[in-house]
Design a protein around this motif. Sequence first.
Motif, PDB file in Angstrom:
ATOM      1  N   LYS A  99     -11.916  11.861 -11.455  1.00  0.00           N
ATOM      2  CA  LYS A  99     -13.387  11.700 -12.386  1.00  0.00           C
ATOM      3  C   LYS A  99     -12.738  10.756 -12.499  1.00  0.00           C
ATOM      4  N   ALA A 100     -11.807   9.718 -12.239  1.00  0.00           N
ATOM      5  CA  ALA A 100     -11.079   8.151 -12.641  1.00  0.00           C
ATOM      6  C   ALA A 100     -10.943   7.458 -11.082  1.00  0.00           C
ATOM      7  N   GLY A 101     -11.556   7.882 -10.532  1.00  0.00           N
ATOM      8  CA  GLY A 101     -11.043   7.243  -9.069  1.00  0.00           C
ATOM      9  C   GLY A 101     -11.544   5.299  -8.750  1.00  0.00           C
ATOM     10  N   ILE A 102     -10.507   4.749  -8.881  1.00  0.00           N
ATOM     11  CA  ILE A 102     -11.523   3.579  -8.767  1.00  0.00           C
ATOM     12  C   ILE A 102     -12.549   3.339  -7.451  1.00  0.00           C
ATOM     13  N   PRO A 103     -13.582   3.125  -7.486  1.00  0.00           N
ATOM     14  CA  PRO A 103     -14.127   2.894  -6.132  1.00  0.00           C
ATOM     15  C   PRO A 103     -13.951   1.712  -4.955  1.00  0.00           C
ATOM     16  N   TYR A 104     -14.044   1.899  -3.705  1.00  0.00           N
ATOM     17  CA  TYR A 104     -13.969   0.969  -2.552  1.00  0.00           C
ATOM     18  C   TYR A 104     -15.433   1.044  -1.973  1.00  0.00           C
ATOM     19  N   VAL A 105     -15.845   0.086  -0.997  1.00  0.00           N
ATOM     20  CA  VAL A 105     -16.467   0.162   0.253  1.00  0.00           C
ATOM     21  C   VAL A 105     -15.428  -0.682   1.126  1.00  0.00           C
ATOM     22  N   ASN A 106     -15.714  -0.383   2.829  1.00  0.00           N
ATOM     23  CA  ASN A 106     -15.321  -2.008   3.475  1.00  0.00           C
ATOM     24  C   ASN A 106     -16.769  -2.726   3.411  1.00  0.00           C
ATOM     25  N   GLU A 107     -16.236  -3.490   4.700  1.00  0.00           N
ATOM     26  CA  GLU A 107     -17.674  -5.268   4.309  1.00  0.00           C
ATOM     27  C   GLU A 107     -19.220  -4.220   4.917  1.00  0.00           C
ATOM     28  N   ALA A 108     -18.998  -3.767   5.834  1.00  0.00           N
ATOM     29  CA  ALA A 108     -20.022  -2.618   6.399  1.00  0.00           C
ATOM     30  C   ALA A 108     -21.190  -2.185   5.212  1.00  0.00           C
ATOM     31  N   GLN A 109     -20.105  -1.050   4.642  1.00  0.00           N
ATOM     32  CA  GLN A 109     -20.898   0.042   3.366  1.00  0.00           C
ATOM     33  C   GLN A 109     -21.189  -1.148   2.721  1.00  0.00           C
ATOM     34  N   GLU A 110     -20.111  -2.307   1.855  1.00  0.00           N
ATOM     35  CA  GLU A 110     -20.951  -3.681   0.851  1.00  0.00           C
ATOM     36  C   GLU A 110     -22.664  -3.737   1.753  1.00  0.00           C
ATOM     37  N   HIS A 247      -7.299  -1.512   7.768  1.00  0.00           N
ATOM     38  CA  HIS A 247      -8.554  -1.887   7.599  1.00  0.00           C
ATOM     39  C   HIS A 247      -9.584  -1.411   7.448  1.00  0.00           C
ATOM     40  N   ASP A 248      -9.686   0.356   7.846  1.00  0.00           N
ATOM     41  CA  ASP A 248     -11.016   1.519   7.670  1.00  0.00           C
ATOM     42  C   ASP A 248     -11.758   1.223   5.870  1.00  0.00           C
ATOM     43  N   LYS A 249     -10.754   1.311   5.546  1.00  0.00           N
ATOM     44  CA  LYS A 249     -11.798   1.459   3.941  1.00  0.00           C
ATOM     45  C   LYS A 249     -11.699   0.614   3.630  1.00  0.00           C
ATOM     46  N   TYR A 251     -11.637  -3.428   4.856  1.00  0.00           N
ATOM     47  CA  TYR A 251     -11.871  -4.120   5.429  1.00  0.00           C
ATOM     48  C   TYR A 251     -13.183  -3.927   6.445  1.00  0.00           C
ATOM     49  N   ASN A 252     -13.344  -2.946   7.745  1.00  0.00           N
ATOM     50  CA  ASN A 252     -14.331  -3.098   8.219  1.00  0.00           C
ATOM     51  C   ASN A 252     -13.930  -1.446   9.069  1.00  0.00           C
ATOM     52  N   PRO A 253     -14.977  -0.462   9.913  1.00  0.00           N
ATOM     53  CA  PRO A 253     -14.505   0.647   9.731  1.00  0.00           C
ATOM     54  C   PRO A 253     -13.485   0.129  11.509  1.00  0.00           C
ATOM     55  N   LEU A 254     -12.708   0.501  11.966  1.00  0.00           N
ATOM     56  CA  LEU A 254     -12.071   0.424  13.220  1.00  0.00           C
ATOM     57  C   LEU A 254     -12.518   0.238  14.198  1.00  0.00           C
ATOM     58  N   PRO A 255     -11.802  -0.258  14.742  1.00  0.00           N
ATOM     59  CA  PRO A 255     -12.149  -0.583  15.800  1.00  0.00           C
ATOM     60  C   PRO A 255     -12.674   0.145  17.431  1.00  0.00           C
ATOM     61  N   GLU A 256     -13.150   0.148  18.289  1.00  0.00           N
ATOM     62  CA  GLU A 256     -12.738   0.901  19.612  1.00  0.00           C
ATOM     63  C   GLU A 256     -11.692   0.055  20.156  1.00  0.00           C
ATOM     64  N   ASP A 257     -11.085  -0.372  19.902  1.00  0.00           N
ATOM     65  CA  ASP A 257     -10.638  -1.713  21.097  1.00  0.00           C
ATOM     66  C   ASP A 257      -9.472  -1.940  19.893  1.00  0.00           C
ATOM     67  N   TYR A 258      -7.747  -1.066  20.580  1.00  0.00           N
ATOM     68  CA  TYR A 258      -6.652  -1.827  19.999  1.00  0.00           C
ATOM     69  C   TYR A 258      -6.024  -2.801  20.027  1.00  0.00           C
ATOM     70  N   GLU A 259      -6.534  -3.546  21.185  1.00  0.00           N
ATOM     71  CA  GLU A 259      -5.976  -4.827  20.901  1.00  0.00           C
ATOM     72  C   GLU A 259      -6.484  -5.430  19.537  1.00  0.00           C
ATOM     73  N   GLU A 260      -7.724  -5.394  19.289  1.00  0.00           N
ATOM     74  CA  GLU A 260      -8.678  -6.001  17.964  1.00  0.00           C
ATOM     75  C   GLU A 260      -7.910  -5.157  17.029  1.00  0.00           C
ATOM     76  N   PHE A 261      -7.622  -4.465  16.956  1.00  0.00           N
ATOM     77  CA  PHE A 261      -7.415  -3.308  15.886  1.00  0.00           C
ATOM     78  C   PHE A 261      -6.293  -4.966  15.623  1.00  0.00           C
ATOM     79  N   LYS A 262      -5.328  -4.826  16.118  1.00  0.00           N
ATOM     80  CA  LYS A 262      -3.846  -5.182  16.649  1.00  0.00           C
ATOM     81  C   LYS A 262      -4.212  -6.874  16.030  1.00  0.00           C
ATOM     82  N   LYS A 263      -5.273  -7.377  16.548  1.00  0.00           N
ATOM     83  CA  LYS A 263      -5.292  -8.607  16.197  1.00  0.00           C
ATOM     84  C   LYS A 263      -5.817  -8.666  14.636  1.00  0.00           C
ATOM     85  N   ASN A 264      -6.609  -7.778  14.242  1.00  0.00           N
ATOM     86  CA  ASN A 264      -7.669  -8.343  12.807  1.00  0.00           C
ATOM     87  C   ASN A 264      -6.335  -7.635  11.463  1.00  0.00           C
ATOM     88  N   ILE A 265      -5.623  -7.130  11.785  1.00  0.00           N
ATOM     89  CA  ILE A 265      -4.590  -6.834  10.738  1.00  0.00           C
ATOM     90  C   ILE A 265      -3.899  -8.223  11.134  1.00  0.00           C
TER      91      ILE A 265
END
Length: 505
Positions: A99-110, A247-249, A251-265
């Motif tokens: 009932k009172a959860g704070i909303p959130y979006v990632n960049e793609a949703q925004e 990252h997913d919630k 920033y942005n949806p998780l990338p397919e590439d593992y190295e890209e995920f590490k770089k983003n974090i």
Amino acid sequence: MSVLPSLRRCCRRCESSFVAAILSALIWNSQVCTQHFYQVDSTGLSIFSSENSNKYMAHSYNFFLFPATFGQMDSEFSFQAFSIKFLAHYGFDFNKFLKAGIPYVNEAQENKLQQDLLSGDWAVRSVTDKDRLKEVIDKVTFWVSSAEEGESMVLHDIYGFQMFEIQLVLRKALQDIWTVPLGNQEIMVKKISPRGRWLLENTFYDACQKERILLSARGFTNLFQTLVEAKKPLVGHNMLMDLLHLHDKFYNPLPEDYEEFKKNIHILFPIVIDTKNVAKAIWKECEFPHASNLLEVFELLCSDLNPTNASCPEVFHASDCLRYATKKFPHEAAYDAFLCGSVLLKTAHLLLCRISCDPARTSSSFSQYLDVLAPYVNQVNLIRARIQKITLSGMDDCTNRPPLLIANVREWPGVTTEQIYQELRIYCRFDVQQLRKNQFLLFSNTFKDVRLVLKQYKTHPNLEISLYHHWRHSAQVNCILQICGIVASWSFLAFLLGGSSSCAL
């Protein structure tokens, strides 16, 4: 979000500070049925700031989160029964979450929401919200037909993003009214002249400006961005899932590439410390008793078994964050975040004292702690994977991991995973997963336990345990081999019958 200014002050007021973060999650099934990920239900942050060389102040906060729903933006998720029972057992407030959860979006949703708002291409999706809108429009249309200019009415019980949706729909449908949110889930509707409408549409303080809707939809993402901008060390315990969620919630949806995920974090949080990695190293060196969870690690470091406990930095709770001053709340997100930050300080102090050979050392700066923790920075613990840890700032180290084992059960009807686990628990701890009716996979973190179990069950009458070989034991491989065998047999039979027919002719 009233806590945001306070958090900004905590993050920026001194250099010797860090943030401990814990995310709690329920199981979530995405719209693609073959994918499974988790719905974040709450986030705990504990911000530690140094008051002097041996004192730290902790500001701990719980945030109940619920995904933003506005227009076509919606999420589908289902709960796992075990997760519900677990959270209920530890006092999780489901009403606050739902009932009172704070909303959130990632960049793609925004970005998608921003495009819809600018183009006017958005519509209410929820059946409940549609019914509520119809009810409100009928009520306001009936009232405005007989109202005089300057008169007003109040709509009650307007929740969440309905506050924006109802105002936008009413303003679009009726050109001689204006809406103002009053707070306490109420909206005032006022009948006005065309000129008055034009003036109000161009005022800076319009609560339904697109920027204000986006700001409200961002919700907790605003706080996430503050943490990113602060560039403080981010601390967690066994924190891979926490980083995936961040990252997913937010920033942005998780990338397919593992190295890209590490770089983003690594770009988002240049300094990440997983206290699970630090504790594992110390436990080996100091030969502490086994600790199976974060609370046990904390309590052990606070006991006399820790030779440096008396000289460790003191941690105080801020005056507006005293919930954890006298009582334990295990598995509450902010409490776990507080434990995590405290464990970091205690393990760093222990390492520094061992290096300096001075267990009574009391004056140490946070920069000295970071120096001694350098071997563990940007390394995230992994459980039963090909590698022991993820290196966020470079190449992963390849290490040998204990092999999988397979248990074949004989003359033990109806055996369950729990029974196999309890049987093996006499000697050591294994994770157990059922492969077939009488076959179970066994996972261990240590070569020692693997060798012990293979030896103990070498001649067991009901339980035969051996090394797992993919080509021999995999259900998928066996199925493919069986299909290939059937196809080959039929092909060979067809060849023989075809050859016999040719001979007869």
